[in-house]
Design a protein around this motif. Structure first.
Motif, PDB file in Angstrom:
ATOM      1  N   LYS A  51     -88.401  66.229  13.027  1.00  0.00           N
ATOM      2  CA  LYS A  51     -87.623  67.405  12.602  1.00  0.00           C
ATOM      3  C   LYS A  51     -88.347  68.719  12.903  1.00  0.00           C
ATOM      4  O   LYS A  51     -87.725  69.775  12.912  1.00  0.00           O
ATOM      5  N   ARG A  53     -90.549  69.754  10.793  1.00  0.00           N
ATOM      6  CA  ARG A  53     -90.511  70.313   9.432  1.00  0.00           C
ATOM      7  C   ARG A  53     -91.928  70.400   8.879  1.00  0.00           C
ATOM      8  O   ARG A  53     -92.688  69.440   8.990  1.00  0.00           O
ATOM      9  N   SER A 138     -81.839  66.122   6.118  1.00  0.00           N
ATOM     10  CA  SER A 138     -80.767  66.228   7.098  1.00  0.00           C
ATOM     11  C   SER A 138     -81.309  65.929   8.504  1.00  0.00           C
ATOM     12  O   SER A 138     -82.420  66.324   8.855  1.00  0.00           O
ATOM     13  N   ASN A 140     -81.403  66.853  11.512  1.00  0.00           N
ATOM     14  CA  ASN A 140     -81.361  67.909  12.524  1.00  0.00           C
ATOM     15  C   ASN A 140     -82.763  68.480  12.652  1.00  0.00           C
ATOM     16  O   ASN A 140     -83.602  68.280  11.774  1.00  0.00           O
ATOM     17  N   SER A 146     -76.954  71.556  10.022  1.00  0.00           N
ATOM     18  CA  SER A 146     -76.976  70.162   9.571  1.00  0.00           C
ATOM     19  C   SER A 146     -75.868  69.345  10.246  1.00  0.00           C
ATOM     20  O   SER A 146     -74.794  69.873  10.526  1.00  0.00           O
ATOM     21  N   HIS A 233     -81.608  79.738   7.857  1.00  0.00           N
ATOM     22  CA  HIS A 233     -81.548  78.277   7.807  1.00  0.00           C
ATOM     23  C   HIS A 233     -80.135  77.932   8.240  1.00  0.00           C
ATOM     24  O   HIS A 233     -79.270  78.801   8.278  1.00  0.00           O
TER      25      HIS A 233
HETATM   26 MG    MG Z   1     -81.872  70.272   5.975  1.00  0.00          MG
END
Ligand code: MG
Ligand code: AMP
Length: 310
Positions: A51, A53, A138, A140, A146, A233
């Protein structure tokens, strides 16, 4: 491209893959998740890598049985038990004190953990068959829109994962409501299909009139309370201009996206509409927001973030 599977055979393959430490696209009623078995730290780390992230942004544990909430948590409040008894399975995530055994890879190093019991039958069957919780942010890339279909997952991260379980388009279309149950009063950290009115009603039903200690408040402290909730976001490439009233939209030829009519339908198609802007290389679009009530809070929140400048 990932392989998109469905039906009983697809569910069995998904369970097998999770058990062997793979990460897979998983349908839920909110958005598609990128799932890993929660107790497998290596698999969970791969989610963060795929991700893009930050490791400090915690993941939500998805469960299929109420006793799994007890296993993951400690010191559960009565209010929290009441909320989940009314809202689960469904689009409500609760933040609770983590049990000592819960991996800090999932919690971003925190001593609290986020837990949800999804209502999607496919997700329920997979988690039940696996027998242990999965984490499923999610599916993505970090900061992108998303996914609400298996095809969206494939388009965004299909190169990085092997398997996507197709459970059809998501019924709700926006991420779960997050309620922090470790604070008094409770705090709604993210709006979703369980509305502030719903949470108030449930909590009030249990509190003696006028006691005041179980009121719900909205998040007022900065992003550190709910890491991952930056200003920008859920964002398409297009510039979005927000309007509270369709009457203020200029006739400048740019497309107008109206989310002010049927909010349930608006939530269901929200991310699809944002994706279409990118597919059609639209540079600018006008967006008509729904009123700030009920599901309108979640739509306004996502659209405000989608419109925020970098
Ligand atoms: Mg998310
Ligand atoms: P998602 O991106 O849908 O996976 O939702 C994950 C979000 O849930 C995170 O970005 C946080 O905002 C929130 N969250 C998860 N765990 C916690 C936690 N322990 N404390 C506070 N917020 C959390």
């Amino acid at each position: 491209m990932a392989r998109i599977v469905s039906g009983t055979a697809g569910e069995l393959e998904t369970v097998h893959a999770l058990r062997h430490g793979d990460i897979v696209g998983l349908p839920t009623e909110t958005v598609y998740g990128l799932a890993a078995e929660m107790r497998n730290d290596d698999a969970v780390r791969r989610i963060f890598t795929v991700k893009g992230r930050p490791a400090s942004h915690p993941l939500i544990a998805h469960i299929a049985r109420f006793d799994q909430l007890e296993e993951l948590s400690q010191d559960l409040s009565e209010t929290c038990r009441l909320l989940v008894s009314v809202c689960w399975p469904g689009p409500l995530t609760v933040i609770v004190r983590a049990a000592p055994g819960v991996s800090r890879v999932c919690t971003g190093g925190r001593d609290t953990v986020a837990v949800r019991m999804p209502a999607h039958e496919v997700a329920q069957r997979v988690i039940t068959a696996l027998g242990t919780p999965v984490v499923a942010p999610s599916a993505n890339r970090f900061g992108h829109v998303s996914p609400t279909s298996a095809q969206h997952v494939d388009a965004d991260i299909g190169e990085e994962i092997d398997l996507i379980l197709d459970g059809g388009p998501c019924d709700i279309g926006v991420e779960s409501t997050i309620v922090d149950c470790t604070t008094s009063p409770l705090q709604i950290l993210r709006h979703g299909a369980i509305t502030p009115e719903d949470v108030h009603r449930i909590v009030e039903s249990a509190s003696p009139a006028g006691s005041g200690d179980s009121r719900v408040s909205l998040q007022t402290t900065g992003p550190s309370r709910a890491p991952g909730m930056m200003d920008r976001h859920y964002a398409p490439h297009a510039t979005l201009v927000l309007h509270d009233d369709v009457g203020t939209v200029p006739r400048d030829g740019a497309p107008v996206l109206r989310f002010d009519d049927d909010v349930v339908e608006a939530a269901r198609v929200l991310y699809q509409r944002l994706r279409e802007l990118d597919e059609r290389h639209i540079p600018l679009a006008h967006v008509v927001l729904p009123p700030a009530r009920g599901l309108g809070y979640a739509l306004r929140d996502r659209l405000t973030k989608a419109a925020a400048g970098l």
